[in-house]
Design a protein around this motif. Structure first.
Motif, mmCIF file in Angstrom:
data_model
loop_
_atom_site.group_PDB
_atom_site.id
_atom_site.type_symbol
_atom_site.label_atom_id
_atom_site.label_comp_id
_atom_site.label_asym_id
_atom_site.label_seq_id
_atom_site.Cartn_x
_atom_site.Cartn_y
_atom_site.Cartn_z
ATOM 1 N N VAL A 1 -25.311 -18.335 -3.707
ATOM 2 C CA VAL A 1 -24.448 -17.152 -3.690
ATOM 3 C C VAL A 1 -24.920 -16.140 -4.724
ATOM 4 O O VAL A 1 -25.105 -14.958 -4.414
ATOM 5 N N GLY A 2 -25.109 -16.620 -5.956
ATOM 6 C CA GLY A 2 -25.514 -15.718 -7.033
ATOM 7 C C GLY A 2 -26.891 -15.119 -6.820
ATOM 8 O O GLY A 2 -27.082 -13.901 -7.009
ATOM 9 N N ALA A 3 -27.862 -15.934 -6.429
ATOM 10 C CA ALA A 3 -29.231 -15.430 -6.236
ATOM 11 C C ALA A 3 -29.308 -14.392 -5.118
ATOM 12 O O ALA A 3 -29.893 -13.314 -5.311
ATOM 13 N N PRO A 4 -28.730 -14.639 -3.929
ATOM 14 C CA PRO A 4 -28.739 -13.583 -2.901
ATOM 15 C C PRO A 4 -28.005 -12.317 -3.351
ATOM 16 O O PRO A 4 -28.431 -11.204 -3.031
ATOM 17 N N GLY A 5 -26.906 -12.503 -4.105
ATOM 18 C CA GLY A 5 -26.185 -11.337 -4.608
ATOM 19 C C GLY A 5 -27.026 -10.528 -5.581
ATOM 20 O O GLY A 5 -27.022 -9.287 -5.545
ATOM 21 N N PHE A 6 -27.771 -11.237 -6.441
ATOM 22 C CA PHE A 6 -28.653 -10.548 -7.385
ATOM 23 C C PHE A 6 -29.754 -9.790 -6.649
ATOM 24 O O PHE A 6 -30.085 -8.654 -7.004
ATOM 25 N N VAL A 7 -30.325 -10.413 -5.624
ATOM 26 C CA VAL A 7 -31.386 -9.765 -4.846
ATOM 27 C C VAL A 7 -30.852 -8.497 -4.170
ATOM 28 O O VAL A 7 -31.512 -7.440 -4.172
ATOM 29 N N HIS A 8 -29.655 -8.592 -3.597
ATOM 30 C CA HIS A 8 -29.059 -7.424 -2.934
ATOM 31 C C HIS A 8 -28.832 -6.305 -3.954
ATOM 32 O O HIS A 8 -29.129 -5.127 -3.671
ATOM 33 N N ASN B 1 -32.220 -4.735 -5.058
ATOM 34 C CA ASN B 1 -32.799 -3.865 -4.026
ATOM 35 C C ASN B 1 -32.027 -2.547 -3.910
ATOM 36 O O ASN B 1 -32.611 -1.494 -3.635
ATOM 37 N N TRP B 2 -30.716 -2.612 -4.133
ATOM 38 C CA TRP B 2 -29.908 -1.395 -4.074
ATOM 39 C C TRP B 2 -30.224 -0.468 -5.255
ATOM 40 O O TRP B 2 -30.344 0.741 -5.092
ATOM 41 N N LEU B 3 -30.389 -1.067 -6.450
ATOM 42 C CA LEU B 3 -30.669 -0.262 -7.636
ATOM 43 C C LEU B 3 -32.073 0.342 -7.601
ATOM 44 O O LEU B 3 -32.307 1.423 -8.145
ATOM 45 N N THR B 4 -33.006 -0.384 -6.999
ATOM 46 C CA THR B 4 -34.396 0.075 -6.979
ATOM 47 C C THR B 4 -34.762 0.773 -5.670
ATOM 48 O O THR B 4 -35.945 0.969 -5.382
ATOM 49 N N LEU B 5 -33.760 1.140 -4.878
ATOM 50 C CA LEU B 5 -34.028 1.778 -3.583
ATOM 51 C C LEU B 5 -34.870 3.049 -3.706
ATOM 52 O O LEU B 5 -35.818 3.241 -2.917
ATOM 53 N N LEU C 1 -37.109 3.726 -5.966
ATOM 54 C CA LEU C 1 -38.476 3.312 -6.293
ATOM 55 C C LEU C 1 -39.161 2.692 -5.081
ATOM 56 O O LEU C 1 -40.370 2.857 -4.892
ATOM 57 N N GLN C 2 -38.381 1.981 -4.260
ATOM 58 C CA GLN C 2 -38.949 1.400 -3.047
ATOM 59 C C GLN C 2 -39.363 2.499 -2.071
ATOM 60 O O GLN C 2 -40.407 2.408 -1.413
ATOM 61 N N SER C 3 -38.533 3.544 -1.977
ATOM 62 C CA SER C 3 -38.844 4.655 -1.070
ATOM 63 C C SER C 3 -40.121 5.367 -1.499
ATOM 64 O O SER C 3 -40.874 5.866 -0.659
ATOM 65 N N ALA C 4 -40.366 5.387 -2.823
ATOM 66 C CA ALA C 4 -41.579 6.036 -3.339
ATOM 67 C C ALA C 4 -42.784 5.117 -3.299
ATOM 68 O O ALA C 4 -43.897 5.524 -3.663
ATOM 69 N N GLY C 5 -42.574 3.869 -2.868
ATOM 70 C CA GLY C 5 -43.673 2.914 -2.792
ATOM 71 C C GLY C 5 -44.078 2.318 -4.131
ATOM 72 O O GLY C 5 -45.152 1.724 -4.245
ATOM 73 N N LEU C 6 -43.203 2.459 -5.145
ATOM 74 C CA LEU C 6 -43.528 1.945 -6.476
ATOM 75 C C LEU C 6 -43.105 0.487 -6.657
ATOM 76 O O LEU C 6 -43.674 -0.227 -7.492
ATOM 77 N N VAL C 7 -42.114 0.056 -5.899
ATOM 78 C CA VAL C 7 -41.575 -1.297 -6.033
ATOM 79 C C VAL C 7 -41.412 -1.902 -4.649
ATOM 80 O O VAL C 7 -40.957 -1.224 -3.714
ATOM 81 N N GLU C 8 -41.795 -3.156 -4.516
ATOM 82 C CA GLU C 8 -41.603 -3.872 -3.258
ATOM 83 C C GLU C 8 -40.189 -4.448 -3.199
ATOM 84 O O GLU C 8 -39.643 -4.860 -4.228
ATOM 85 N N PRO C 9 -39.573 -4.485 -2.027
ATOM 86 C CA PRO C 9 -38.245 -5.107 -1.908
ATOM 87 C C PRO C 9 -38.310 -6.578 -2.317
ATOM 88 O O PRO C 9 -39.269 -7.286 -2.014
ATOM 89 N N LEU C 10 -37.286 -7.014 -3.025
ATOM 90 C CA LEU C 10 -37.213 -8.404 -3.478
ATOM 91 C C LEU C 10 -36.564 -9.251 -2.396
ATOM 92 O O LEU C 10 -35.577 -8.851 -1.774
ATOM 93 N N LEU C 11 -37.126 -10.427 -2.148
ATOM 94 C CA LEU C 11 -36.577 -11.374 -1.173
ATOM 95 C C LEU C 11 -35.920 -12.536 -1.911
ATOM 96 O O LEU C 11 -36.298 -12.864 -3.038
ATOM 97 N N VAL C 12 -34.965 -13.158 -1.245
ATOM 98 C CA VAL C 12 -34.259 -14.280 -1.870
ATOM 99 C C VAL C 12 -35.232 -15.403 -2.213
ATOM 100 O O VAL C 12 -35.125 -16.041 -3.263
#
Length: 274
Positions: free
Chosen positions: A105-112, A115-119, A121-132
């Motif tokens: 529960v905690g790990a998937p919540g942290f990943v979500h 990814n929301w906070l770094t959205l 940076l992800q759009s700019a291609g600076l950070v890859e989305p994190l997977l569980v």
């Protein structure tokens, strides 16, 4: 009869002699028997993971526990109630349930959240989305043990700090020492003498509770034994060796901690006589 004698502290450690003899006999059996030697070679590969999980989780739990203890003794009612809420809630949840909750529960919540906070940076291609699956099961287990044990350790620290004579703290304040200096130079050195035995007990208990990480597939001592036993159907031999290794670890740690306590008592008496 003195309290020391009645508590058994002054008795000759016959139990230790018996335990050492038994340990030597079992070691001879392991060395001399091909099956036991093979079992030991396999399951002992998980010893270092067990030690790593225990040491890291305990260090993190001690740091968090000390912070919670200081918060619990703070003059701020918000900090006091926050610390009390954390301690009471966490102490009421079994470690195994906490392990499952943090891992699934905690790990998937942290990943979500990440990814929301770094959205942007992800759009700019600076950070890859994190997977569980990118969040290590080993660290999920360590964080779970850290959270679970920090609640118990905070109570140990709180009791030790409260046991320090208030008069010494007031004297240090009169000498002009800051709050941090009073805590570092006056409170903690004296509190450590009080908290060392229960803190050592928590450390030994964590060695045993680290076996719970095997439910996540972490390749610790218990997991290695479980894998070998399920493949060979040698349950008696495998779990006998696993229990033997855990006993070596826990009894060895207990003896080391008792030796440290005796040295601290002698040092304290020497300072008092001086």
């Amino acid at each position: 009869m003195s309290a020391r004698r009645s508590s058994g502290d002054g008795d000759f450690p016959y139990w230790l002699v018996a335990a050492v003899v038994a340990a030597v006999v079992i070691a001879v059996v392991i060395v001399g028997d091909d099956l036991y030697r093979q079992v030991f070679a396999v399951v002992s590969k998980g010893v270092w993971i067990t030690i790593f999980v225990t040491v890291v989780a305990f260090a993190l739990a001690s740091a968090l526990g000390l912070l919670l203890a200081v918060m619990g003794l703070s003059q701020s009612i918000v900090l006091r109630q926050t610390a009390r809420f954390y301690v009471e809630i966490i102490r009421g949840v079994p470690i195994l349930v906490l392990l499952f909750y943090i891992a699934f529960v905690g790990a998937p919540g942290f990943v979500h959240l990440w990814n929301w906070l770094t959205l942007p940076l992800q759009s700019a291609g600076l950070v890859e989305p994190l997977l569980v699956r990118d969040v290590s099961l080993l660290w999920r287990a360590i964080i779970s043990l850290m959270i679970g044990y920090s609640a118990f350790i905070s109570e140990v620290f709180r009791a030790g700090i409260m046991a320090v004579d208030e008069g010494q703290v007031e004297a240090a304040k009169a000498l002009g020492l800051s709050r941090w200096q009073r805590f570092r130079l006056i409170v903690m050195p004296q509190a450590l003498r009080t908290i060392l035995p229960p803190l050592g007990n928590d450390f030994v208990a964590l060695v045993k509770d680290s076996s719970l990480v095997s439910v996540l597939g972490v390749a610790d001592l218990t997991q290695m034994g479980k894998v070998y036993a399920s493949g060979s159907f040698r349950f008696f031999e495998t779990y006998s060796v696993v229990a033997y290794i855990y006993l070596i670890l826990t009894i060895g740690l207990s003896l080391a901690l008792r030796g440290l306590e005796r040295r601290l008592r002698k040092a304290s008496r020497a300072q008092g006589n001086a």
